[in-house]
Design a protein around this motif. Structure first.
Motif, PDB file in Angstrom:
ATOM      1  N   TRP A 219      -5.923   0.599  -8.430  1.00  0.00           N
ATOM      2  CA  TRP A 219      -6.387   1.063  -7.627  1.00  0.00           C
ATOM      3  C   TRP A 219      -6.524  -0.253  -6.240  1.00  0.00           C
ATOM      4  O   TRP A 219      -5.614  -0.367  -5.325  1.00  0.00           O
ATOM      5  N   ILE A 220      -7.364  -0.657  -6.769  1.00  0.00           N
ATOM      6  CA  ILE A 220      -7.771  -1.660  -5.241  1.00  0.00           C
ATOM      7  C   ILE A 220      -6.695  -2.978  -5.372  1.00  0.00           C
ATOM      8  O   ILE A 220      -6.611  -3.853  -4.948  1.00  0.00           O
ATOM      9  N   ILE A 221      -6.562  -3.214  -6.749  1.00  0.00           N
ATOM     10  CA  ILE A 221      -5.844  -4.358  -7.057  1.00  0.00           C
ATOM     11  C   ILE A 221      -4.786  -4.521  -7.167  1.00  0.00           C
ATOM     12  O   ILE A 221      -3.849  -5.457  -6.134  1.00  0.00           O
ATOM     13  N   SER A 222      -3.679  -3.259  -6.719  1.00  0.00           N
ATOM     14  CA  SER A 222      -2.169  -3.108  -6.754  1.00  0.00           C
ATOM     15  C   SER A 222      -2.021  -3.111  -5.140  1.00  0.00           C
ATOM     16  O   SER A 222      -1.259  -3.542  -4.815  1.00  0.00           O
ATOM     17  N   SER A 223      -3.358  -2.425  -4.514  1.00  0.00           N
ATOM     18  CA  SER A 223      -2.986  -1.874  -3.591  1.00  0.00           C
ATOM     19  C   SER A 223      -3.045  -3.668  -2.352  1.00  0.00           C
ATOM     20  O   SER A 223      -2.409  -3.766  -1.450  1.00  0.00           O
ATOM     21  N   ILE A 224      -4.315  -4.053  -2.713  1.00  0.00           N
ATOM     22  CA  ILE A 224      -4.071  -5.841  -2.047  1.00  0.00           C
ATOM     23  C   ILE A 224      -3.086  -6.700  -1.672  1.00  0.00           C
ATOM     24  O   ILE A 224      -2.840  -7.380  -1.348  1.00  0.00           O
ATOM     25  N   LEU A 225      -2.381  -6.758  -3.703  1.00  0.00           N
ATOM     26  CA  LEU A 225      -1.703  -7.309  -3.793  1.00  0.00           C
ATOM     27  C   LEU A 225       0.050  -6.626  -3.003  1.00  0.00           C
ATOM     28  O   LEU A 225       0.583  -7.729  -2.515  1.00  0.00           O
ATOM     29  N   LEU A 226       0.539  -5.582  -2.841  1.00  0.00           N
ATOM     30  CA  LEU A 226       0.670  -5.083  -2.080  1.00  0.00           C
ATOM     31  C   LEU A 226       0.953  -5.163  -0.047  1.00  0.00           C
ATOM     32  O   LEU A 226       1.925  -5.438   0.361  1.00  0.00           O
ATOM     33  N   ASP A 227       0.040  -5.839  -0.014  1.00  0.00           N
ATOM     34  CA  ASP A 227      -0.653  -5.709   1.107  1.00  0.00           C
ATOM     35  C   ASP A 227       0.277  -7.215   1.387  1.00  0.00           C
ATOM     36  O   ASP A 227       0.015  -7.683   2.718  1.00  0.00           O
ATOM     37  N   ILE A 228      -0.642  -8.154   0.296  1.00  0.00           N
ATOM     38  CA  ILE A 228      -0.103  -9.009   0.667  1.00  0.00           C
ATOM     39  C   ILE A 228       1.003 -10.226   0.511  1.00  0.00           C
ATOM     40  O   ILE A 228       1.784 -10.381   1.895  1.00  0.00           O
ATOM     41  N   MET A 229       1.926  -9.150  -0.145  1.00  0.00           N
ATOM     42  CA  MET A 229       3.493  -9.001   0.050  1.00  0.00           C
ATOM     43  C   MET A 229       3.913  -8.919   1.684  1.00  0.00           C
ATOM     44  O   MET A 229       4.921  -9.093   2.230  1.00  0.00           O
ATOM     45  N   ASN A 230       3.118  -7.531   1.412  1.00  0.00           N
ATOM     46  CA  ASN A 230       3.865  -6.695   3.061  1.00  0.00           C
ATOM     47  C   ASN A 230       3.916  -7.786   4.342  1.00  0.00           C
ATOM     48  O   ASN A 230       4.210  -8.044   5.472  1.00  0.00           O
ATOM     49  N   LEU A 231       2.697  -8.493   4.443  1.00  0.00           N
ATOM     50  CA  LEU A 231       2.385  -9.378   5.044  1.00  0.00           C
ATOM     51  C   LEU A 231       2.783 -10.790   5.666  1.00  0.00           C
ATOM     52  O   LEU A 231       3.181 -11.647   6.295  1.00  0.00           O
ATOM     53  N   ILE A 232       3.212 -11.275   4.002  1.00  0.00           N
ATOM     54  CA  ILE A 232       4.572 -12.024   4.270  1.00  0.00           C
ATOM     55  C   ILE A 232       5.798 -11.398   4.500  1.00  0.00           C
ATOM     56  O   ILE A 232       5.821 -12.549   5.402  1.00  0.00           O
ATOM     57  N   TRP A 233       6.032 -10.994   4.366  1.00  0.00           N
ATOM     58  CA  TRP A 233       6.996 -10.237   4.529  1.00  0.00           C
ATOM     59  C   TRP A 233       7.585  -9.867   6.309  1.00  0.00           C
ATOM     60  O   TRP A 233       8.178 -10.131   6.633  1.00  0.00           O
ATOM     61  N   MET A 234       6.273  -8.982   6.638  1.00  0.00           N
ATOM     62  CA  MET A 234       5.600  -9.441   7.782  1.00  0.00           C
ATOM     63  C   MET A 234       6.099 -10.588   8.741  1.00  0.00           C
ATOM     64  O   MET A 234       7.050 -10.522   9.918  1.00  0.00           O
TER      65      MET A 234
END
Length: 262
Positions: A219-234
């Motif tokens: 839960w926590i690790i996947s959430s952090i990974l996905l949001d790091i990528m979202n911030l990079i893409w943003m």
């Protein structure tokens, strides 16, 4: 040990087969009917085009289903960790089938659509959804992540416009670019505080401890990974949008200035 019921497996397999069918047969036929520019594309471009058509269809399907669950599924909203996951599992099963289908296409057509970030994104998502589907855990959080899909059609449409040769400063491209930036921010970035506030609220509770280490990490690790990528893409999307708007404003100003000189 997670166990997958027949309904979940059936929906995932059906989803996988459906998206493969859409990619290999429906997308090309439909695109030929909608735009003559499709036939002028190269082989690699057609592969990515079909992949994005399928991606858009998936995004609209699961995104709308996601909103329905967030609005009307009282059990999941009342208990985000252990609430009745029936409808969430259906939505996540559809997405899991799509993710596996897309991973297969990425591997088979790596030279055309290979992208390490997409592979990381898909694997991280499947890692988390494994527990949602297998044990019915974290239904609210698993479904909440699917809000992000509402930005996908705009991202894909930008690629379609560019591939068909639309100028970056064309009205259609500008409108889609602005909408893409706004939607990406709303469904992937602006919701981050809401998502992690629910995590903080649940952290340390009896329901949280019952999850066990494996689901907690997923839960926590996947959430952090996905949001790091979202911030990079943003960041990349915002920079691109700014450059195009600045170019458009500059060109408009020059045109007006030339008009006055004449």
């Amino acid at each position: 040990m997670p166990t997958f019921d027949k309904l979940t497996i059936g929906i995932s397999v059906t989803s996988f087969a459906t998206f493969q069918f859409l990619f290999h047969f429906v997308s090309s036929w439909l695109s030929e009917q909608l735009t003559p520019g499709f036939n002028k594309l190269g082989a690699r471009q057609k592969i990515e085009w079909n992949s994005r058509i399928v991606s858009t269809f998936h995004a609209l399907l699961v995104g709308c289903f996601c909103l329905y669950i967030l609005w009307y599924d009282e059990a999941v909203n009342a208990d985000p960790i252990w609430g009745d996951p029936f409808w969430v599992k259906i939505n996540v099963a559809i997405t899991s089938g799509y993710l596996i289908s897309d991973l297969l296409l990425i591997i088979c057509y790596w030279k055309a659509i290979g992208d390490k970030y997409f592979v990381t994104h898909h694997v991280a998502a499947l890692y988390a959804y494994y527990y949602v589907l297998g044990e019915g855990l974290l239904p609210y959080f698993g479904n909440f992540r699917l809000l992000a899909e509402f930005s996908t059609p705009f991202v894909n449409q930008r690629w379609f416009f560019e591939t068909l040769g639309y100028p970056k400063t064309s009205a259609a491209n500008l409108l889609n670019g602005v909408m893409m930036t706004i939607m990406f921010f709303l469904v992937r970035i602006a919701v981050i505080p809401i998502y992690y506030a629910r995590i903080v609220f649940a952290f340390g509770t009896e329901a949280f401890h019952r999850l066990g280490l494996g689901p907690q990490c997923a839960w926590i690790i996947s959430s952090i990974l996905l949001d790091i990528m979202n911030l990079i893409w943003m960041q990349k999307i915002a920079k691109g949008c700014y450059k195009v708007l600045h170019l458009c404003i500059t060109q408009t100003a020059k045109t007006q200035e030339n008009g006055k000189l004449e």
